[in-house]
Scaffold this motif. Structure first.
Motif, PDB file in Angstrom:
ATOM      1  N   GLU A 139       2.681   0.756  -4.357  1.00  0.00           N
ATOM      2  CA  GLU A 139       1.875   0.771  -3.127  1.00  0.00           C
ATOM      3  C   GLU A 139       2.715   0.904  -1.861  1.00  0.00           C
ATOM      4  O   GLU A 139       2.248   1.433  -0.851  1.00  0.00           O
ATOM      5  CB  GLU A 139       1.008  -0.486  -3.031  1.00  0.00           C
ATOM      6  CG  GLU A 139       1.798  -1.762  -2.804  1.00  0.00           C
ATOM      7  CD  GLU A 139       0.921  -2.990  -2.617  1.00  0.00           C
ATOM      8  OE1 GLU A 139      -0.070  -2.938  -1.870  1.00  0.00           O
ATOM      9  OE2 GLU A 139       1.232  -4.019  -3.249  1.00  0.00           O
ATOM     10  N   GLU A 142       4.748   4.820   0.587  1.00  0.00           N
ATOM     11  CA  GLU A 142       3.741   5.543   1.357  1.00  0.00           C
ATOM     12  C   GLU A 142       4.016   7.038   1.462  1.00  0.00           C
ATOM     13  O   GLU A 142       3.093   7.851   1.440  1.00  0.00           O
ATOM     14  CB  GLU A 142       3.594   4.915   2.742  1.00  0.00           C
ATOM     15  CG  GLU A 142       3.032   3.503   2.673  1.00  0.00           C
ATOM     16  CD  GLU A 142       3.086   2.758   3.992  1.00  0.00           C
ATOM     17  OE1 GLU A 142       3.417   3.371   5.029  1.00  0.00           O
ATOM     18  OE2 GLU A 142       2.787   1.552   3.983  1.00  0.00           O
ATOM     19  N   ILE A 145       2.889   8.629  -1.777  1.00  0.00           N
ATOM     20  CA  ILE A 145       1.424   8.638  -1.874  1.00  0.00           C
ATOM     21  C   ILE A 145       0.854   9.764  -1.020  1.00  0.00           C
ATOM     22  O   ILE A 145      -0.016  10.529  -1.466  1.00  0.00           O
ATOM     23  CB  ILE A 145       0.842   7.262  -1.468  1.00  0.00           C
ATOM     24  CG1 ILE A 145       1.244   6.200  -2.506  1.00  0.00           C
ATOM     25  CG2 ILE A 145      -0.681   7.335  -1.323  1.00  0.00           C
ATOM     26  CD1 ILE A 145       0.996   4.765  -2.070  1.00  0.00           C
ATOM     27  N   GLN A 149      -1.268  13.019  -2.291  1.00  0.00           N
ATOM     28  CA  GLN A 149      -2.595  13.317  -1.743  1.00  0.00           C
ATOM     29  C   GLN A 149      -2.642  14.722  -1.155  1.00  0.00           C
ATOM     30  O   GLN A 149      -3.628  15.433  -1.316  1.00  0.00           O
ATOM     31  CB  GLN A 149      -2.980  12.271  -0.690  1.00  0.00           C
ATOM     32  CG  GLN A 149      -3.298  10.932  -1.302  1.00  0.00           C
ATOM     33  CD  GLN A 149      -3.499   9.819  -0.283  1.00  0.00           C
ATOM     34  OE1 GLN A 149      -2.909   9.825   0.793  1.00  0.00           O
ATOM     35  NE2 GLN A 149      -4.336   8.848  -0.643  1.00  0.00           N
ATOM     36  N   VAL A 155      -6.576   8.713  -5.677  1.00  0.00           N
ATOM     37  CA  VAL A 155      -6.397   7.371  -6.232  1.00  0.00           C
ATOM     38  C   VAL A 155      -7.485   7.148  -7.271  1.00  0.00           C
ATOM     39  O   VAL A 155      -8.667   7.347  -7.008  1.00  0.00           O
ATOM     40  CB  VAL A 155      -6.473   6.292  -5.124  1.00  0.00           C
ATOM     41  CG1 VAL A 155      -6.457   4.895  -5.737  1.00  0.00           C
ATOM     42  CG2 VAL A 155      -5.328   6.474  -4.135  1.00  0.00           C
ATOM     43  N   MET A 176      -2.796   7.490  -9.780  1.00  0.00           N
ATOM     44  CA  MET A 176      -3.334   8.691  -9.143  1.00  0.00           C
ATOM     45  C   MET A 176      -3.482   9.795 -10.168  1.00  0.00           C
ATOM     46  O   MET A 176      -2.756   9.835 -11.174  1.00  0.00           O
ATOM     47  CB  MET A 176      -2.415   9.148  -8.000  1.00  0.00           C
ATOM     48  CG  MET A 176      -2.265   8.114  -6.892  1.00  0.00           C
ATOM     49  SD  MET A 176      -1.236   8.692  -5.505  1.00  0.00           S
ATOM     50  CE  MET A 176      -2.455   9.690  -4.628  1.00  0.00           C
TER      51      MET A 176
END
Length: 181
Positions: A139, A142, A145, A149, A155, A176
């Motif tokens: 998590e 960032e 992530i 995305q 997610v 993901m």
């Protein structure tokens, strides 16, 4: 499987992304060990689940022969600076998907290596009938992530208090996935 090598020039760094070959095994062992000590984004601490040269040789051989595995390396001046390994399985019910992980030496962060490894992997997966790509990411990572995305990953779930880091706190893992067709 194997893919054709591709050159990149980002922020005055020229590097090649290509399929791993047997002669990379020793360097991959050293690079993975170093990366494990540079970040807490992986499951392993430095030295845990150590894989030596012969272990990597076997992995590269298996990945080259398997139609739903791909092992990519990023190389700058004959030095491996990062890798991406994606692996599927032969079980009929899950043979449509692969899971992957990326590792980049910290000195090479910011040169688009992770992004370009990911793009090459997605292209390979989409071209070879892979219907789903999945990953696990801490998590706190960032940047990763956001990268995922931006390349169509969503997610799918959260594994709460999944990892204990050096600060003594537990952190969640984000699951993901990216669907193709």
């Amino acid at each position: 499987m194997r893919v054709a090598p591709k050159q990149f020039d980002v922020n005055n760094l020229r590097y090649t992304i290509r399929s791993a070959v047997e002669k990379d095994a020793k360097q991959l062992s050293e690079v993975r060990l170093q990366i494990d000590g540079e970040t807490e984004n992986f499951d392993r601490e430095k030295g845990e689940a150590f894989m030596d040269e012969s272990g990597f040789k076997q992995l590269i051989k298996e990945d080259t022969e398997a139609s739903n595995n791909l092992f990519l390396v990023a190389e700058e001046n004959d030095k491996i600076v990062g890798f991406l390994r994606g692996a599927g399985n032969k079980l009929k019910r899950t043979s449509h998907k692969v899971e992957f992980g990326i590792g980049i030496l910290q000195a090479y962060w910011g040169f688009g290596i992770g992004k370009n490894l990911l793009k090459e992997f997605i292209h390979w997966a989409d071209s070879n009938g892979i219907k789903k790509i999945s990953l696990h990411v801490l998590e706190t990572n960032e940047k990763a992530i956001k990268l995922y995305q931006n390349h169509g990953f969503e997610v799918e779930g959260v594994l709460k208090k999944d990892k204990l880091l050096s600060d003594g706190n537990y952190y969640s893992t984000i699951v993901m996935g990216r669907l193709n067709g």
